[in-house]
Enzyme design. Structure first.
Site, PDB file in Angstrom:
ATOM      1  N   ASP A  90      19.240   4.525  24.001  1.00  0.00           N
ATOM      2  CA  ASP A  90      18.929   5.268  22.783  1.00  0.00           C
ATOM      3  C   ASP A  90      19.969   6.385  22.650  1.00  0.00           C
ATOM      4  O   ASP A  90      20.818   6.560  23.517  1.00  0.00           O
ATOM      5  CB  ASP A  90      17.502   5.802  22.827  1.00  0.00           C
ATOM      6  CG  ASP A  90      17.313   6.811  23.933  1.00  0.00           C
ATOM      7  OD1 ASP A  90      18.292   7.149  24.616  1.00  0.00           O
ATOM      8  OD2 ASP A  90      16.177   7.272  24.109  1.00  0.00           O
ATOM      9  N   ASP A 262      10.229  -1.454  22.087  1.00  0.00           N
ATOM     10  CA  ASP A 262      10.215  -0.858  23.417  1.00  0.00           C
ATOM     11  C   ASP A 262       9.073   0.136  23.434  1.00  0.00           C
ATOM     12  O   ASP A 262       8.695   0.678  22.388  1.00  0.00           O
ATOM     13  CB  ASP A 262      11.520  -0.092  23.703  1.00  0.00           C
ATOM     14  CG  ASP A 262      11.507   1.285  23.066  1.00  0.00           C
ATOM     15  OD1 ASP A 262      11.740   1.367  21.845  1.00  0.00           O
ATOM     16  OD2 ASP A 262      11.238   2.272  23.766  1.00  0.00           O
ATOM     17  N   CYS A 300      -4.961 -14.432  33.676  1.00  0.00           N
ATOM     18  CA  CYS A 300      -3.572 -13.962  33.717  1.00  0.00           C
ATOM     19  C   CYS A 300      -2.878 -14.573  34.932  1.00  0.00           C
ATOM     20  O   CYS A 300      -3.457 -14.646  36.017  1.00  0.00           O
ATOM     21  CB  CYS A 300      -3.536 -12.437  33.797  1.00  0.00           C
ATOM     22  SG  CYS A 300      -1.854 -11.779  33.953  1.00  0.00           S
ATOM     23  N   CYS A 302      -0.038 -13.463  36.335  1.00  0.00           N
ATOM     24  CA  CYS A 302       0.904 -12.564  37.020  1.00  0.00           C
ATOM     25  C   CYS A 302       0.573 -12.458  38.509  1.00  0.00           C
ATOM     26  O   CYS A 302      -0.521 -12.831  38.942  1.00  0.00           O
ATOM     27  CB  CYS A 302       0.913 -11.187  36.354  1.00  0.00           C
ATOM     28  SG  CYS A 302      -0.366 -10.050  36.913  1.00  0.00           S
ATOM     29  N   CYS A 305      -2.687 -10.390  39.254  1.00  0.00           N
ATOM     30  CA  CYS A 305      -3.964 -11.032  38.929  1.00  0.00           C
ATOM     31  C   CYS A 305      -4.242 -12.252  39.800  1.00  0.00           C
ATOM     32  O   CYS A 305      -5.396 -12.607  40.008  1.00  0.00           O
ATOM     33  CB  CYS A 305      -4.004 -11.413  37.457  1.00  0.00           C
ATOM     34  SG  CYS A 305      -4.095  -9.958  36.397  1.00  0.00           S
ATOM     35  N   HIS A 331       1.579  -6.214  36.124  1.00  0.00           N
ATOM     36  CA  HIS A 331       0.641  -6.857  35.194  1.00  0.00           C
ATOM     37  C   HIS A 331       0.904  -6.426  33.751  1.00  0.00           C
ATOM     38  O   HIS A 331       0.959  -7.268  32.848  1.00  0.00           O
ATOM     39  CB  HIS A 331      -0.815  -6.551  35.560  1.00  0.00           C
ATOM     40  CG  HIS A 331      -1.755  -6.926  34.463  1.00  0.00           C
ATOM     41  ND1 HIS A 331      -2.184  -8.221  34.242  1.00  0.00           N
ATOM     42  CD2 HIS A 331      -2.266  -6.192  33.438  1.00  0.00           C
ATOM     43  CE1 HIS A 331      -2.944  -8.254  33.151  1.00  0.00           C
ATOM     44  NE2 HIS A 331      -3.006  -7.042  32.641  1.00  0.00           N
TER      45      HIS A 331
END
Ligand SMILES: [Zn+2]
Length: 380
Positions: A90, A262, A300, A302, A305, A331
């Protein structure tokens, strides 16, 4: 080195590819935020495993510490932080206006004091570009002024500076392996937003960032601005909505023509014991998780999880263990990155409107059902 291909649209929703020197970015995309040249609590290897394609770093913070010139001497941001994919920096504008102390704005730039040690610094459009050229990200953005979204007179003044600065940023930009995005400002005011989009499009940028939203205005106001910009920005350039958002924002802002997002929310929330799920937020500090052997979000896939219980994550959170920050961050990022890919998939299949209208993004996880007006695990 840079090319944006808009593959298809479904209503206002867009699916595309953005080519950069460090790789291709399929859009819509969620970009994890690495303020201090690190996405907090996870490694670049984790980010690759999660399927992150582009990440953010912050000009203001890296300029102050460790210094953009030092990063340039050490080979640039990609080498310095060990991330070989695309990076976006940025302009520092937002932090100068939100974090720095005793700032003084004039037509030429902003003088401010560091929030770290009180030392005095000055950013001009040329300086913001020089810092970003030292950092060496693939995508850089113009220096802009972030005004309070609902103050019309201030927005008129700030927008005049933002536009003059955009022209100076464009003139100052020299590196051919970096692409420069303009930033549309104008608060919640449709006439200002429209004139900002027209002005910047006239200057001609490779992409357009949308700044000054998600800073206190209502969702309706934010959506209204995006609808105006969808008509005012060129269709063949990527649009990046800065600092947004939540899983729901992803769906609702893609529906209004945004390609890139973002937000610090997934990583910041994780470090405070919070989990994002498709059906809302969980606070792991809550006593109801103390004996809960189930995963954070049923269904989930991931690492967190599939390996750990809510009870264990609650324990880590309460004990303030580093692993807790790491697992919750994994996660939360997994959810945002997975949802962005899922949304892209349904746009390409021409099913986005259906997906959005039916709340399919909530139901992608079969184990949740609408029960007496609330989304709940089916087991409840
Ligand atoms: Zn998970």
């Amino acid at each position: 080195m840079f090319r944006f291909d808009l593959l298809t649209t479904d209503g206002r929703a867009r699916a595309g590819f953005f080519q950069t020197p460090h790789g291709e970015v399929p859009t819509p995309v969620f970009m994890p935020v690495g303020t201090q040249a690190t996405v907090k609590a996870v490694s670049p290897r984790d980010l690759h495993n999660l399927g992150a394609t582009v990440i953010l770093a912050n000009t203001y913070h890296l300029y102050l510490r460790p210094g953009d010139e030092r990063i340039a001497r050490l080979g640039g941001l990609h080498t310095f932080m060990g991330w070989d994919g695309p990076i976006l920096t940025d302009s520092g504008g937002y932090q100068v206006f939100s974090l720095a102390q005793r700032r003084k704005i004039d037509a030429d730039g902003v003088t401010f004091r560091s929030h770290i040690d009180g030392s005095e610094h000055r950013f001009t459009p040329e300086k913001a570009i020089a810092i970003q050229e030292n950092l060496g990200a693939d995508i850089i953005v113009c220096f802009d002024e972030c005004a309070t979204p609902s103050d019309y007179d201030y927005n008129v003044e700030a927008l005049a500076r933002t536009h003059a600065w955009a022209a100076r940023c464009k003139a100052a930009h020299t590196r051919g392996d970096q692409t420069l995005f303009g930033i549309v400002q104008g608060g919640v005011f449709s006439d200002l937003r429209e004139s900002s989009a027209r002005f910047l499009t006239g200057l001609g940028f490779d992409g357009y960032a949308i700044g000054g939203l998600s800073v206190g205005e209502t969702k309706e106001q934010m959506h209204g601005v995006l609808e105006i910009l969808d008509g005012a920005l060129p269709a063949d350039r990527p649009r990046y909505l800065m600092g947004v958002g939540t899983p729901q924002d992803l769906v609702e802002c893609v529906a209004r023509g945004v390609d890139m997002f973002d937000c610090v929310l997934p990583t910041r929330l994780a470090r405070n014991g919070g989990a994002l799920t498709r059906t809302g937020r969980l606070n792991l500090r809550n006593a109801r998780f103390a004996d809960d052997p189930g995963p954070l979000e049923p269904g989930c896939t991931c690492y967190t999880c599939t390996h750990f219980s809510r009870a264990y994550l609650r324990h880590l959170t309460r004990a303030n263990e580093i692993l807790g920050h790491h697992l919750l961050t994994l996660h939360n990022l997994h959810l945002m990155l997975t949802m962005a890919r899922e949304i892209r998939g349904v746009i390409l299949e021409g099913r986005f409107q259906e997906y959005r209208a039916n709340g399919e993004w909530r139901m992608a996880n079969d184990e949740w059902r609408m029960t007496s007006g609330e989304w709940q695990p089916a087991s409840c």
